[in-house]
Structure formats: C-alpha cells, structure tokens
Design a protein around this motif. Structure first.
Motif, PDB file in Angstrom:
ATOM      1  N   ALA A   1      -3.127   9.641  -7.270  1.00  0.00           N
ATOM      2  CA  ALA A   1      -3.982  10.839  -7.225  1.00  0.00           C
ATOM      3  C   ALA A   1      -3.344  12.032  -7.925  1.00  0.00           C
TER       4      ALA A   1
ATOM      5  N   SER B   1       2.265   6.943  -0.160  1.00  0.00           N
ATOM      6  CA  SER B   1       1.213   5.973  -0.445  1.00  0.00           C
ATOM      7  C   SER B   1       1.012   5.835  -1.950  1.00  0.00           C
ATOM      8  N   LYS B   2       0.649   4.648  -2.390  1.00  0.00           N
ATOM      9  CA  LYS B   2       0.333   4.450  -3.801  1.00  0.00           C
ATOM     10  C   LYS B   2      -0.907   5.251  -4.176  1.00  0.00           C
ATOM     11  N   LYS B   3      -1.791   5.428  -3.202  1.00  0.00           N
ATOM     12  CA  LYS B   3      -2.997   6.221  -3.441  1.00  0.00           C
ATOM     13  C   LYS B   3      -2.634   7.652  -3.810  1.00  0.00           C
TER      14      LYS B   3
ATOM     15  N   GLU C   1       0.663  10.714   4.070  1.00  0.00           N
ATOM     16  CA  GLU C   1       0.643  10.312   2.666  1.00  0.00           C
ATOM     17  C   GLU C   1       2.044  10.372   2.061  1.00  0.00           C
TER      18      GLU C   1
ATOM     19  N   ASP D   1       0.829  -1.213   0.000  1.00  0.00           N
ATOM     20  CA  ASP D   1       0.000   0.000   0.000  1.00  0.00           C
ATOM     21  C   ASP D   1       0.860   1.258   0.000  1.00  0.00           C
ATOM     22  N   TYR D   2       2.086   1.151   0.520  1.00  0.00           N
ATOM     23  CA  TYR D   2       3.001   2.285   0.568  1.00  0.00           C
ATOM     24  C   TYR D   2       4.299   1.942  -0.154  1.00  0.00           C
TER      25      TYR D   2
END
Length: 326
Positions: free
Chosen positions: A199, A193-195, A143, A114-115
């Motif tokens: 983004a 984070s991959k998020k 993040e 996830d990271y």
C-alpha cells in the motif's frame, strides 16, 4: 532535555505487557526475512534459534537473502532443509545505493506469508517470537509492530557501553511508539503486513538512502495506517544481537545512524535529535568556558548531575524489562 527523558519514562510505565492467552490458536502466516552478507560465523546460530519457535510450522516460512557473500554463508544456509535461500545477485544487474532494502524487496517477492518479519543474520530469536506477533495482529489488527532488541555479551568496556547506550535507545523506542509520539524501530525485530508494504509502495522514494529499511518504512506505514502501528512490549519477544567489536566500529555505526537524520519525514524525530545535539553542545561549551571562568564548571557539574539522575530514573525500568544489571 530532562523533561523529555522523564516524559519517555512516563510513557514507558503506561505500556501494557503483551500476554498471550493459553487457549490462543494462531492462524497468521509469517515469512521471516534474513538479509545476510558474509555471515558465515553467525547465520547458523540464527537459524538454529528459529528451529525452536513455538509456532505451527505450516504457518512459518524462512528466507535468507544472500547479499553477495564471499564466504560460506550460502553453504551454511543450505544445511537447513526448511530454509529457502535466495541469491540477491540474481535480481541485480547494476550498482545500487541500498542493498539491504533490495534484499528485503526480493525476499518479499519470494514470500508466501501474509506478514513479513525481519531480523539480522547475527541475531537469535526467542521461542514465542512469532506467537506474540500473531496475538497482537489478531487482537489489534496491527499492520506494523516494532519489537525489542538487546545486545548479547558485554565482556569489554566498549561492549558494556554499547549495551547501556543501546538500552536507552530501546527504552525510548518502546515509550515513543507506545505513545504514538514518533516512529522509531530496529530492523532486527520488525513485523509488518505485506498488504501495508504494498500500500505504501515499499521503499519507493527512500530506496536511494543507504540505510533506513526500518524507520523510514515505519513512518510511511504509520501515515497510511494511523493507529495500526504498535510496540510488542514483551520480554518473550526480545531479539539478541551482537555488539560491534571496537571503538572505531562503534563510532562508524553511530555516524551511519546519524547520517540519515535529515531523511526522516517524521519531523518530531528531527526536533528530538536537535534538542539532544544542542544539549550536548551546551555541555561542551560549559567545559570550554570553564577554562576562562572556573565558576562555570560548577554549573557544568550541576547540569551533569541532573542529567545523570534523570537518565538513571529512566533506565531503571528499562534495564528491568531487559533483565540487565549494571
């Protein structure tokens, strides 16, 4: 200039050390990405340091992205059973400007964590490296986390000079990120984070720049996730890297770093760099003017004295944090 340096010291003194509770059980999954080009001599030590990580093995993935190496880098990596090797040449069909950014992008495509945590192939990492990141993520919902880097050996004058110069940059990084003043970091020790990466569309709009896989990305994430960019102020998170070997290599490195100064969207960095440039140009001007009017050299000595004292005041807590003595 002196006021700015003292302001950095004030911010540095306000940073709270990252202290992980002994009862903490981490649940964050990480993918460690290591871009490598012709790192046969260094990659084994880097990967061996990761075998000692104090973190659940099920939550750690290590990926080395071989960036067109012409030595035995790939063969060395394959000796480590828990390390995944990805060949960048399998993903590139034409010449590009930034192979390192592309290597990171390809690594993320192959990642399961996830990271994302990035470091360099010539670095070694401490055992609580990921544990400290996980603690910050779970406590602060981070993040993006910038973290400390220092240089390994200092056996020659140029290496000693590099180490001291690098420490000052690291101290400014810790102070400025901690205060939210401007975005600075080093790709040898980053976590995000991959998020957040998705983004901000990753390196889109900055992928034409040869370097900047760290600070340019940091600024993009900082803009989209205000308050979620932190600095890991822990001596147990310090990553060690190698200094360059020669004076020529040192100047090439600094020129490469300076070449992206006008690419920073964070204009606060631009104004700080401009101030430093003008201040040093002022010193040079005083030196030259002294040949025509010797009284000017008295002013030059006074300014150099004030600069030296101010920088010492700043560097004392920095060297203490990094456990360096000069």
């Amino acid at each position: 200039y002196c006021s700015l340096i003292l302001l950095y010291r004030y911010w540095l003194q306000k940073l709270k050390p990252v202290t992980v509770d002994q009862s903490f059980t981490p649940s964050v999954s990480f993918t460690v990405l290591i871009p490598a080009r012709n790192e046969e001599k260094n990659i084994a030590a880097c990967l061996q340091s990761m075998q000692q990580l104090n973190y659940p093995k099920a939550l750690v993935e290590i990926i080395v992205i071989d960036d067109f190496s012409e030595d035995k880098t790939a063969a060395t990596v394959q000796q480590f059973s828990n390390v995944k090797l990805v060949q960048l040449k399998d993903s590139i069909t034409q010449r590009i400007n930034s192979y390192k950014k592309k290597a990171i992008e390809v690594g993320i495509q192959h990642s399961t964590g996830d990271y994302i945590v990035t470091t360099d192939a010539d670095c070694t990492v401490p055992e609580n490296w990921l544990l400290n990141f996980a603690w910050m993520i779970e406590q602060q919902q981070s993040e993006f986390i910038a973290a400390p880097v220092t240089m390994k050996e200092e056996s020659s004058f140029i290496k000693l000079f590099q180490s001291l110069d690098f420490l000052s940059l690291q101290g400014i990084t810790a102070a400025s990120v901690g205060a939210g003043f401007h975005s600075m970091c080093n790709g040898a020790n980053l976590c995000y984070s991959k998020k957040a990466f998705a983004a901000v569309d990753g390196f889109k709009d900055v992928d034409h720049i040869a370097s900047g896989d760290d600070m340019l990305l940091m600024y993009k994430i900082q803009q989209q996730f205000p308050g979620k960019v932190q600095y890991c102020f822990s001596s147990e998170s310090i990553v060690h890297t190698h200094p360059v070997e020669t004076v020529i290599d040192f100047f090439r490195q600094r020129i490469r770093w300076a070449s992206k100064a006008d690419k920073y969207n964070d204009k606060r960095i631009f104004w700080v760099l401009l101030l430093v440039y003008l201040f040093n140009f002022f010193l040079l001007t005083l030196l030259i003017a002294g040949f025509f009017k010797t009284e000017v050299w008295i002013l030059l000595l006074a300014v150099l004295f004030a600069k030296t004292i101010t920088e010492l005041i700043f560097l004392i807590p920095v060297t203490s944090f990094f456990k360096k003595q000069y």
